[in-house]
Design a protein around this motif. Sequence first.
Motif, PDB file in Angstrom:
ATOM      1  N   VAL A 527      77.712 120.846  73.421  1.00  0.00           N
ATOM      2  CA  VAL A 527      78.267 119.647  74.059  1.00  0.00           C
ATOM      3  C   VAL A 527      79.702 119.407  73.604  1.00  0.00           C
ATOM      4  N   VAL A 528      80.569 119.176  74.594  1.00  0.00           N
ATOM      5  CA  VAL A 528      81.964 118.892  74.283  1.00  0.00           C
ATOM      6  C   VAL A 528      82.174 117.381  74.196  1.00  0.00           C
ATOM      7  N   GLU A 529      81.631 116.690  75.176  1.00  0.00           N
ATOM      8  CA  GLU A 529      81.805 115.238  75.210  1.00  0.00           C
ATOM      9  C   GLU A 529      80.702 114.634  76.069  1.00  0.00           C
ATOM     10  N   SER A 530      80.402 113.359  75.831  1.00  0.00           N
ATOM     11  CA  SER A 530      79.384 112.722  76.666  1.00  0.00           C
ATOM     12  C   SER A 530      79.698 111.248  76.859  1.00  0.00           C
ATOM     13  N   ALA A 531      79.097 110.692  77.886  1.00  0.00           N
ATOM     14  CA  ALA A 531      79.198 109.244  78.123  1.00  0.00           C
ATOM     15  C   ALA A 531      77.830 108.760  78.577  1.00  0.00           C
ATOM     16  N   VAL A 532      77.355 107.685  77.936  1.00  0.00           N
ATOM     17  CA  VAL A 532      76.016 107.183  78.214  1.00  0.00           C
ATOM     18  C   VAL A 532      76.114 105.788  78.822  1.00  0.00           C
ATOM     19  N   VAL A 533      75.315 105.560  79.861  1.00  0.00           N
ATOM     20  CA  VAL A 533      75.226 104.208  80.427  1.00  0.00           C
ATOM     21  C   VAL A 533      73.759 103.881  80.691  1.00  0.00           C
ATOM     22  N   GLY A 534      73.485 102.606  80.908  1.00  0.00           N
ATOM     23  CA  GLY A 534      72.130 102.198  81.272  1.00  0.00           C
ATOM     24  C   GLY A 534      72.013 102.147  82.784  1.00  0.00           C
ATOM     25  N   TYR A 535      70.799 102.304  83.291  1.00  0.00           N
ATOM     26  CA  TYR A 535      70.559 102.126  84.739  1.00  0.00           C
ATOM     27  C   TYR A 535      69.194 101.459  84.906  1.00  0.00           C
ATOM     28  N   PRO A 536      68.975 100.770  86.026  1.00  0.00           N
ATOM     29  CA  PRO A 536      67.713 100.039  86.178  1.00  0.00           C
ATOM     30  C   PRO A 536      66.525 100.995  86.204  1.00  0.00           C
ATOM     31  N   HIS A 537      65.505 100.677  85.414  1.00  0.00           N
ATOM     32  CA  HIS A 537      64.322 101.530  85.315  1.00  0.00           C
ATOM     33  C   HIS A 537      63.097 100.634  85.520  1.00  0.00           C
ATOM     34  N   PHE A 547      75.977 111.424  80.907  1.00  0.00           N
ATOM     35  CA  PHE A 547      76.878 112.365  81.565  1.00  0.00           C
ATOM     36  C   PHE A 547      77.441 113.261  80.461  1.00  0.00           C
ATOM     37  N   VAL A 548      77.259 114.562  80.614  1.00  0.00           N
ATOM     38  CA  VAL A 548      77.586 115.455  79.498  1.00  0.00           C
ATOM     39  C   VAL A 548      78.502 116.599  79.949  1.00  0.00           C
ATOM     40  N   ILE A 549      79.569 116.787  79.209  1.00  0.00           N
ATOM     41  CA  ILE A 549      80.432 117.951  79.449  1.00  0.00           C
ATOM     42  C   ILE A 549      80.024 119.031  78.451  1.00  0.00           C
ATOM     43  N   CYS A 550      79.765 120.221  78.973  1.00  0.00           N
ATOM     44  CA  CYS A 550      79.333 121.295  78.076  1.00  0.00           C
ATOM     45  C   CYS A 550      80.385 122.392  77.968  1.00  0.00           C
ATOM     46  N   ASP A 551      80.304 123.096  76.881  1.00  0.00           N
ATOM     47  CA  ASP A 551      81.201 124.216  76.632  1.00  0.00           C
ATOM     48  C   ASP A 551      80.776 125.376  77.537  1.00  0.00           C
ATOM     49  N   PRO A 575      62.633 109.208  68.966  1.00  0.00           N
ATOM     50  CA  PRO A 575      62.232 109.407  70.367  1.00  0.00           C
ATOM     51  C   PRO A 575      62.642 108.251  71.287  1.00  0.00           C
ATOM     52  N   ILE A 576      62.801 107.029  70.742  1.00  0.00           N
ATOM     53  CA  ILE A 576      63.122 105.902  71.624  1.00  0.00           C
ATOM     54  C   ILE A 576      64.497 106.031  72.273  1.00  0.00           C
ATOM     55  N   ALA A 577      65.346 106.907  71.741  1.00  0.00           N
ATOM     56  CA  ALA A 577      66.708 107.009  72.287  1.00  0.00           C
ATOM     57  C   ALA A 577      66.884 108.199  73.230  1.00  0.00           C
ATOM     58  N   LYS A 578      65.780 108.856  73.573  1.00  0.00           N
ATOM     59  CA  LYS A 578      65.898 110.047  74.425  1.00  0.00           C
ATOM     60  C   LYS A 578      66.445 109.679  75.808  1.00  0.00           C
ATOM     61  N   PRO A 579      67.473 110.393  76.287  1.00  0.00           N
ATOM     62  CA  PRO A 579      67.988 110.098  77.630  1.00  0.00           C
ATOM     63  C   PRO A 579      66.917 110.348  78.694  1.00  0.00           C
ATOM     64  N   ASP A 580      66.865 109.477  79.696  1.00  0.00           N
ATOM     65  CA  ASP A 580      65.934 109.681  80.807  1.00  0.00           C
ATOM     66  C   ASP A 580      66.529 110.650  81.808  1.00  0.00           C
ATOM     67  N   LYS A 581      67.837 110.589  81.970  1.00  0.00           N
ATOM     68  CA  LYS A 581      68.508 111.481  82.915  1.00  0.00           C
ATOM     69  C   LYS A 581      69.743 112.062  82.257  1.00  0.00           C
ATOM     70  N   ILE A 582      69.936 113.359  82.473  1.00  0.00           N
ATOM     71  CA  ILE A 582      71.149 114.000  81.954  1.00  0.00           C
ATOM     72  C   ILE A 582      71.843 114.683  83.124  1.00  0.00           C
ATOM     73  N   GLN A 583      73.098 114.410  83.286  1.00  0.00           N
ATOM     74  CA  GLN A 583      73.882 115.102  84.325  1.00  0.00           C
ATOM     75  C   GLN A 583      74.997 115.885  83.642  1.00  0.00           C
ATOM     76  N   ILE A 584      74.980 117.198  83.864  1.00  0.00           N
ATOM     77  CA  ILE A 584      76.050 118.026  83.300  1.00  0.00           C
ATOM     78  C   ILE A 584      77.252 117.903  84.237  1.00  0.00           C
ATOM     79  N   VAL A 585      78.384 117.517  83.692  1.00  0.00           N
ATOM     80  CA  VAL A 585      79.572 117.289  84.521  1.00  0.00           C
ATOM     81  C   VAL A 585      80.748 118.120  83.989  1.00  0.00           C
ATOM     82  N   LYS A 586      81.739 118.273  84.869  1.00  0.00           N
ATOM     83  CA  LYS A 586      82.925 119.031  84.439  1.00  0.00           C
ATOM     84  C   LYS A 586      83.909 118.143  83.700  1.00  0.00           C
ATOM     85  N   GLY A 587      83.934 116.880  84.093  1.00  0.00           N
ATOM     86  CA  GLY A 587      84.876 115.955  83.454  1.00  0.00           C
ATOM     87  C   GLY A 587      84.340 114.538  83.524  1.00  0.00           C
TER      88      GLY A 587
END
Length: 634
Positions: A527-537, A547-551, A575-587
């Motif tokens: 992982v190079v960088e990431s940004a986390v947000v909440g969404y309605p569940h 949102f994760v930028i990978c090497d 375990p309570i902090a596990k992301p529900d959704k991960i999107q690999i992004v370029k930027g």
Amino acid sequence: MINRINSFGEYWSAYNESVQNPEQFWANQAESFFWRKKWDSVLEWNFEEPSVKWYGGSLHNITENCLDRHLFTRGNQTAIIWEPNDPTQAAQHITYKELHERVCKAANILKNNGVKKGDRVCIYMPMVPELAVSVLACARIGAIHSVVFAGFSASSLADRLNDAEATVVLTSDGAYRGNKSIDIKGIVDEALAKSPTVKRSIVLRYANTPVTFTEGRDIWWHEEEAKASAICEAEPMEAEDMLFILYTSGSTGKPKGVVHTTAGYMVYAGYTFANVFQYNDGDVYWCTADVGWITGHSYLVYGPLLNGATTVMFEGIPTYPDASRFWKVIEKHKVNIFYTAPTAIRSLQGFGLEYVEGHDLSSLRVLGSVGEPINEEAWHWYHDHIGKGHCPITDTWWQTETGGIMIAPLAGVTPTKPSFATLPLPGIQPVLVDEKGEELVGNGVEGNLCIKFPWPSMIRTTYGDHERCRLNYFSTYAGMYFTGDGCRRDEDGYYRILGRVDDVINVSGHRMGTAEVENAINEHLAVVESAVVGYPHDIKGQGIYAFVICDTHVPMESSLLKSEIIATVSKIIGPIAKPDKIQIVKGLPKTRSGKIMRRILRKVAEGDISNLGDTSTLLDPTVVEDIVAGAKLV
Ligand code: PRX
């Protein structure tokens, strides 16, 4: 007996008195507690430093109020009903007399192991009676407890141990949660390898799972107990002596140790328990929260015991062995007051009514909700199917920092509206402010929720870093405590909490800083960088979207990468902090100054891409197009 308000008229007179003459009001409430020495001054404060002192000059010990004072009047009454994870195992009924004795013995175990007033003791335990006993044992001798929820990872535990410079850990040889067994001693061992201040680990034999002991550091609770006297004088505590530290997440990466001091916390926890839940002598009360959270501190242990109540402590989870467990426990122990979280209600609602039907819930009189906004659908389901239409619901808004319930209906006294925490409790002066800090007066307004006057159980500092406390809570709006929540006050003056306005998300009632989750994700080598947000569940209230930028040099298939990222977060935080959704992004959408525009990411995570707002200030607006296209595949 703690003073109780019995009608809406009485509420208003108490409220008005508490605002017009707060010192008199809180002196009156404190009169119903046992003090070794009464106070010289009720309140000294300023919100600039901040410095808040309640009941200055007094001496007391909270455990004398929770235990000793009940011995003559209710020594043989059950204080704690312990309901184990496994329903075939017998429940335990611990009387006030027995609890007193167990607490005194545990206090002596601590003393015999060198613990003194002011030392920090970390408690990392399953939901067994000894967890409550440990908390009270610390308070008995003036040691500062720091309970860490036993779902946190070794590295989270180590961070908390180090921050508090704890010298002793109390733990067990194992734990059960549903059909899982957890090696919590192993987690403690891993944490202690990185926590040099800890000299002793006192291990409760409970699960009988094999454990390895480190010579000179680890000792068995039962062996120490056999040597410990059942008599332990309570340490006389000054009002502002620390009672406990509890770590919670904020907008920054590192959880902060919220500090509560003893006298004010005691008065407020006791007073609010009696009033919000309209507790009657003899009621059986059940709060489903873990003692690792503030709700468990204030309304499973301290609040109920201060009132001489019978408090249920449940080791298990709502869905084990099946989704009827809560209702079975209510029926079995004839619970009168039930306090749980919206996420549990929504999850059980999802299993269908067949799990509720056939259980006798007629003992219930009051229902409570805590931890996150309760949506109207869940409110109605709770009201109609659990409360059978006749139990008032008290939707209680508060925080780790507030120590006790702040805005909530007094059950059956304050008229309710679904999804509204309704009105402030006596002593609480909420204000709504706009972005500039201007107070929004009158009704029908929406803004950021602040509190403009101190209350007895408010945060005093963040452990080891007072400036952080000032900056976090008292500097955004001058002269006010800022809660971090947005709020609406409707035409009737009723408060509805709208959720966090900072970078904190609330997942199943658990508070998490987005930066904290990002830091954990970034630990993964690819992982190079990431940004986390909440969404309605639907169930959790909010889910975690990363949102994760990978090497690109690390050749890894994306599903493997995602599961590794999840495992990394689980290992680093829990375990309570596990992301529900991960999107690999370029930027990531960044402004020219390098700031991530989270507003855009939140919209994408919510699936609301029709109106992403102005993206012209972005360094590279095409990043957004990629993210929007990629989101459809997550
Ligand atoms: O956003 C609010 C939400 O939970 C936050 C506090 O989290 P924590 O310190 O972990 O304490 C949880 C238990 C008291 C608040 O800033 N919150 C808590 N209760 C409610 C709520 N939001 C809406 N309604 C509530 N009843």
